[in-house]
Design a protein around this motif. Structure first.
Motif, PDB file in Angstrom:
ATOM      1  N   UNK A  84       0.865  -1.177   0.000  1.00 29.65           N
ATOM      2  CA  UNK A  84       0.000   0.000   0.000  1.00 29.65           C
ATOM      3  C   UNK A  84       0.903   1.229   0.000  1.00 29.65           C
ATOM      4  N   UNK A  85       0.320   2.415  -0.017  1.00 30.94           N
ATOM      5  CA  UNK A  85       1.127   3.625   0.115  1.00 30.94           C
ATOM      6  C   UNK A  85       1.750   3.646   1.507  1.00 30.94           C
ATOM      7  N   UNK A  86       2.787   4.470   1.703  1.00 33.05           N
ATOM      8  CA  UNK A  86       3.464   4.526   2.992  1.00 33.05           C
ATOM      9  C   UNK A  86       2.571   5.182   4.056  1.00 33.05           C
ATOM     10  N   UNK A  87       2.676   4.729   5.305  1.00 33.47           N
ATOM     11  CA  UNK A  87       2.004   5.446   6.397  1.00 33.47           C
ATOM     12  C   UNK A  87       2.590   6.852   6.521  1.00 33.47           C
ATOM     13  N   UNK A  88       1.873   7.781   7.170  1.00 29.16           N
ATOM     14  CA  UNK A  88       2.315   9.180   7.221  1.00 29.16           C
ATOM     15  C   UNK A  88       3.719   9.375   7.791  1.00 29.16           C
ATOM     16  N   UNK A  89       4.023   8.777   8.936  1.00 23.88           N
ATOM     17  CA  UNK A  89       5.328   9.039   9.557  1.00 23.88           C
ATOM     18  C   UNK A  89       6.493   8.509   8.733  1.00 23.88           C
ATOM     19  N   UNK A  91       6.500   8.123   5.593  1.00 22.37           N
ATOM     20  CA  UNK A  91       6.537   8.961   4.392  1.00 22.37           C
ATOM     21  C   UNK A  91       7.321  10.247   4.648  1.00 22.37           C
ATOM     22  N   UNK A  92       7.121  10.853   5.823  1.00 17.71           N
ATOM     23  CA  UNK A  92       7.866  12.060   6.190  1.00 17.71           C
ATOM     24  C   UNK A  92       9.335  11.718   6.409  1.00 17.71           C
ATOM     25  N   UNK A  93       9.618  10.565   7.008  1.00 17.13           N
ATOM     26  CA  UNK A  93      11.006  10.142   7.221  1.00 17.13           C
ATOM     27  C   UNK A  93      11.744  10.023   5.892  1.00 17.13           C
ATOM     28  N   UNK A  94      11.088   9.446   4.903  1.00 15.69           N
ATOM     29  CA  UNK A  94      11.700   9.304   3.589  1.00 15.69           C
ATOM     30  C   UNK A  94      11.895  10.666   2.934  1.00 15.69           C
ATOM     31  N   UNK A  95      10.900  11.501   3.006  1.00 14.84           N
ATOM     32  CA  UNK A  95      10.943  12.823   2.376  1.00 14.84           C
ATOM     33  C   UNK A  95      12.068  13.678   2.947  1.00 14.84           C
ATOM     34  N   UNK A  96      12.318  13.560   4.237  1.00 12.40           N
ATOM     35  CA  UNK A  96      13.292  14.429   4.903  1.00 12.40           C
ATOM     36  C   UNK A  96      14.670  13.785   5.047  1.00 12.40           C
ATOM     37  N   UNK A  97      14.844  12.559   4.592  1.00  9.03           N
ATOM     38  CA  UNK A  97      16.137  11.890   4.743  1.00  9.03           C
ATOM     39  C   UNK A  97      17.225  12.655   3.976  1.00  9.03           C
ATOM     40  N   UNK A  98      18.273  13.033   4.687  1.00  5.52           N
ATOM     41  CA  UNK A  98      19.369  13.770   4.065  1.00  5.52           C
ATOM     42  C   UNK A  98      19.082  15.241   3.853  1.00  5.52           C
ATOM     43  N   UNK A  99      17.911  15.711   4.248  1.00  6.52           N
ATOM     44  CA  UNK A  99      17.540  17.116   4.088  1.00  6.52           C
ATOM     45  C   UNK A  99      17.340  17.775   5.455  1.00  6.52           C
ATOM     46  N   UNK A 100      17.155  19.073   5.466  1.00 13.32           N
ATOM     47  CA  UNK A 100      16.971  19.807   6.715  1.00 13.32           C
ATOM     48  C   UNK A 100      15.535  19.663   7.208  1.00 13.32           C
ATOM     49  N   UNK A 101      15.322  18.685   8.064  1.00 17.53           N
ATOM     50  CA  UNK A 101      13.965  18.454   8.559  1.00 17.53           C
ATOM     51  C   UNK A 101      13.439  19.659   9.339  1.00 17.53           C
ATOM     52  N   UNK A 102      14.353  20.367   9.989  1.00 15.63           N
ATOM     53  CA  UNK A 102      13.934  21.522  10.794  1.00 15.63           C
ATOM     54  C   UNK A 102      13.474  22.695   9.942  1.00 15.63           C
ATOM     55  N   UNK A 103      13.686  22.611   8.623  1.00 16.17           N
ATOM     56  CA  UNK A 103      13.270  23.716   7.747  1.00 16.17           C
ATOM     57  C   UNK A 103      11.757  23.902   7.739  1.00 16.17           C
ATOM     58  N   UNK A 153       7.865  22.440   9.700  1.00 16.00           N
ATOM     59  CA  UNK A 153       7.251  21.683  10.773  1.00 16.00           C
ATOM     60  C   UNK A 153       6.742  20.340  10.264  1.00 16.00           C
ATOM     61  N   UNK A 154       6.474  19.425  11.190  1.00 20.72           N
ATOM     62  CA  UNK A 154       6.036  18.074  10.809  1.00 20.72           C
ATOM     63  C   UNK A 154       4.775  18.126   9.954  1.00 20.72           C
ATOM     64  N   UNK A 155       3.800  18.945  10.337  1.00 18.01           N
ATOM     65  CA  UNK A 155       2.550  18.997   9.590  1.00 18.01           C
ATOM     66  C   UNK A 155       2.760  19.517   8.178  1.00 18.01           C
ATOM     67  N   UNK A 156       3.729  20.429   7.988  1.00 16.84           N
ATOM     68  CA  UNK A 156       4.031  20.914   6.640  1.00 16.84           C
ATOM     69  C   UNK A 156       4.633  19.806   5.784  1.00 16.84           C
ATOM     70  N   UNK A 157       5.581  19.061   6.396  1.00 15.22           N
ATOM     71  CA  UNK A 157       6.167  17.927   5.675  1.00 15.22           C
ATOM     72  C   UNK A 157       5.076  16.908   5.328  1.00 15.22           C
TER      73      UNK A 157
END
Length: 231
Positions: free
Chosen positions: A174-179, A181-193, A195-199
């Motif tokens: 299935x598609x990735x669960x929300x958390x 999905x955010x972990x993948x999106x922010x891997x190697x990037x500035x997660x602090x740029x 907020x979690x809800x924006x990601x």
């Protein structure tokens, strides 16, 4: 072969172990397992198969590791069978001489896979099995793996495992669960740029599809777009 993502492989750890359980849980005397990873486009079927190939292949399948792209067909598949045959039996003549002797690559490969030491194990991956042609009958797994039933087979396809044979076990994605999905999106990037809800809103925007998230993550890491620009 594309390399493993290593720590960058996010969101599918449970599926990876579920896949290994399905492929490796075989009772004594039973035939090797065949498992079909199923899911829509962009769900990460090929990536999951690749990570399994890299992470479990060398240790668990010392009899051989083989990968075939099922999108090829017709006359194009014979040279692939011949390449795998030569990997198993290096004394096999080159393709030109093989054809001149009127040998059948499919039959010879089936025999070679059957003769592999059973205790060593072999893994044959068939990636991207196409959907049946409109009005045409579905093709069995043997179309792409002449050794189906004699070696462990891992295939990827779109909801058609039942057409590959009665002994092919489906593993649905299935598609990735929300958390994750955010972990993948922010891997190697500035997660602090952001907020979690924006990601998370970005992840939801692309339906939490693994392929889309990988593309966005790579684009940010390469500097093609910033987190704020993407948001």
């Amino acid at each position: 072969m594309p390399p493993s993502l290593d720590e960058g492989f996010k969101g599918r750890a449970d599926d990876l172990w579920r896949l290994h359980h399905e492929l490796s849980t075989v009772a004594a005397g039973d035939a090797p397992r065949s498992v079909a990873i199923e899911g829509g486009g962009g769900f990460g079927k090929t990536r999951l198969a690749l990570e399994y190939f890299h992470r479990f292949g060398p240790a668990w399948y010392q009899g051989g590791l083989f990968w075939l792209d099922a999108n090829i067909g017709g006359e194009e598949i014979e040279p692939r069978f011949h390449e795998i045959l030569r990997a198993i039996k290096p004394d096999t003549p080159d393709l030109k001489a093989f054809r001149e002797s009127q040998r059948d690559a499919r039959k010879d490969l089936a025999a070679a896979l059957q003769q592999l030491p059973g205790e060593a194990g072999a893994l044959f991956v068939v990636d991207n099995i196409p959907e049946p042609e409109l009005g045409g009958p579905p093709k069995g797994l043997e179309e792409w793996c002449p050794g189906a039933g004699m070696v462990t087979v891992l295939s990827t396809s779109r909801k058609i495992a039942s057409s590959q044979g009665a002994n092919v076990h489906p593993l649905n994605l299935d598609v990735l669960p929300p958390e994750p999905a955010v972990d993948l999106l922010t891997y190697g990037n500035q997660r602090s740029a952001l907020g979690y809800e924006d990601w998370r809103s970005i992840a939801e925007w692309v339906g939490r599809l693994l392929l889309a998230l990988e593309l966005l993550q790579s684009a940010m890491q390469a500097g093609a777009i910033s987190p704020h620009e993407l948001f």
